[in-house]
Design a protein around this motif. Sequence first.
Motif, PDB file in Angstrom:
ATOM      1  N   HIS A 111      41.903  34.502  46.778  1.00  0.00           N
ATOM      2  CA  HIS A 111      42.674  35.408  47.642  1.00  0.00           C
ATOM      3  C   HIS A 111      44.120  35.411  47.156  1.00  0.00           C
ATOM      4  CE1 HIS A 111      39.466  35.070  50.739  1.00  0.00           C
ATOM      5  NE2 HIS A 111      39.424  33.803  50.357  1.00  0.00           N
ATOM      6  N   LEU A 118      41.225  42.596  37.825  1.00  0.00           N
ATOM      7  CA  LEU A 118      41.518  43.515  38.933  1.00  0.00           C
ATOM      8  C   LEU A 118      41.905  44.899  38.421  1.00  0.00           C
ATOM      9  CD1 LEU A 118      43.667  41.211  41.259  1.00  0.00           C
ATOM     10  CD2 LEU A 118      41.376  42.071  41.739  1.00  0.00           C
ATOM     11  N   GLU A 157      44.631  41.015  48.085  1.00  0.00           N
ATOM     12  CA  GLU A 157      43.514  41.297  47.190  1.00  0.00           C
ATOM     13  C   GLU A 157      42.676  40.038  47.004  1.00  0.00           C
ATOM     14  OE1 GLU A 157      44.584  44.241  43.799  1.00  0.00           O
ATOM     15  OE2 GLU A 157      46.372  43.091  44.267  1.00  0.00           O
ATOM     16  N   GLU A 158      41.433  40.249  46.597  1.00  0.00           N
ATOM     17  CA  GLU A 158      40.519  39.152  46.316  1.00  0.00           C
ATOM     18  C   GLU A 158      39.760  39.462  45.037  1.00  0.00           C
ATOM     19  OE1 GLU A 158      39.374  37.833  50.864  1.00  0.00           O
ATOM     20  OE2 GLU A 158      38.006  39.178  49.793  1.00  0.00           O
ATOM     21  N   TYR A 159      39.374  38.410  44.354  1.00  0.00           N
ATOM     22  CA  TYR A 159      38.510  38.564  43.188  1.00  0.00           C
ATOM     23  C   TYR A 159      37.703  37.289  43.014  1.00  0.00           C
ATOM     24  CZ  TYR A 159      41.981  35.816  40.546  1.00  0.00           C
ATOM     25  OH  TYR A 159      42.824  34.832  40.108  1.00  0.00           O
ATOM     26  N   ARG A 201      44.868  45.819  37.619  1.00  0.00           N
ATOM     27  CA  ARG A 201      46.206  46.153  38.104  1.00  0.00           C
ATOM     28  C   ARG A 201      47.171  46.211  36.922  1.00  0.00           C
ATOM     29  NH1 ARG A 201      49.503  45.660  42.633  1.00  0.00           N
ATOM     30  NH2 ARG A 201      47.844  45.188  44.080  1.00  0.00           N
ATOM     31  N   SER A 232      49.280  40.401  48.102  1.00  0.00           N
ATOM     32  CA  SER A 232      48.745  41.762  48.125  1.00  0.00           C
ATOM     33  C   SER A 232      47.460  41.891  48.936  1.00  0.00           C
ATOM     34  CB  SER A 232      48.459  42.229  46.699  1.00  0.00           C
ATOM     35  OG  SER A 232      47.449  41.409  46.111  1.00  0.00           O
TER      36      SER A 232
END
Length: 113
Positions: free
Chosen positions: A8, A31, A14-16, A33, A12
């Motif tokens: 996590h 991601l 976001e998770e991956y 990005r 932002s």
Amino acid sequence: MADKFLVHIENSAEEYFCASDQDLLRGMEALGRRGIPVGCRGGGCGVCKVQITAGEYEARKMSRSYVSAEEIAQGIVLACRVYPRSEIRLEVQGKMIKAFGGAAPGQEKAPKP
């Protein structure tokens, strides 16, 4: 086969998923990005600094010029040298902040009068 753990990014939301044999920086790159700073990938340039706020990880050798022993004790490490061993929560630091939406939590700039 390597285990995969959820990471996590608190800045932002976001998770991956990151495999236990993959460093956190390579996972971030997946991601897609734009603007994620990537330097030497060997712990010697300091551009991928993050603070692990929760979770277990293995940290490999990194330059003391960019990460002090005190910072490591606080969970501040270089993403290119960290491998997850459980679910991870992190905040990006330094040059990484711009790529992940501004200031880290608690480091927001005061509004201009």
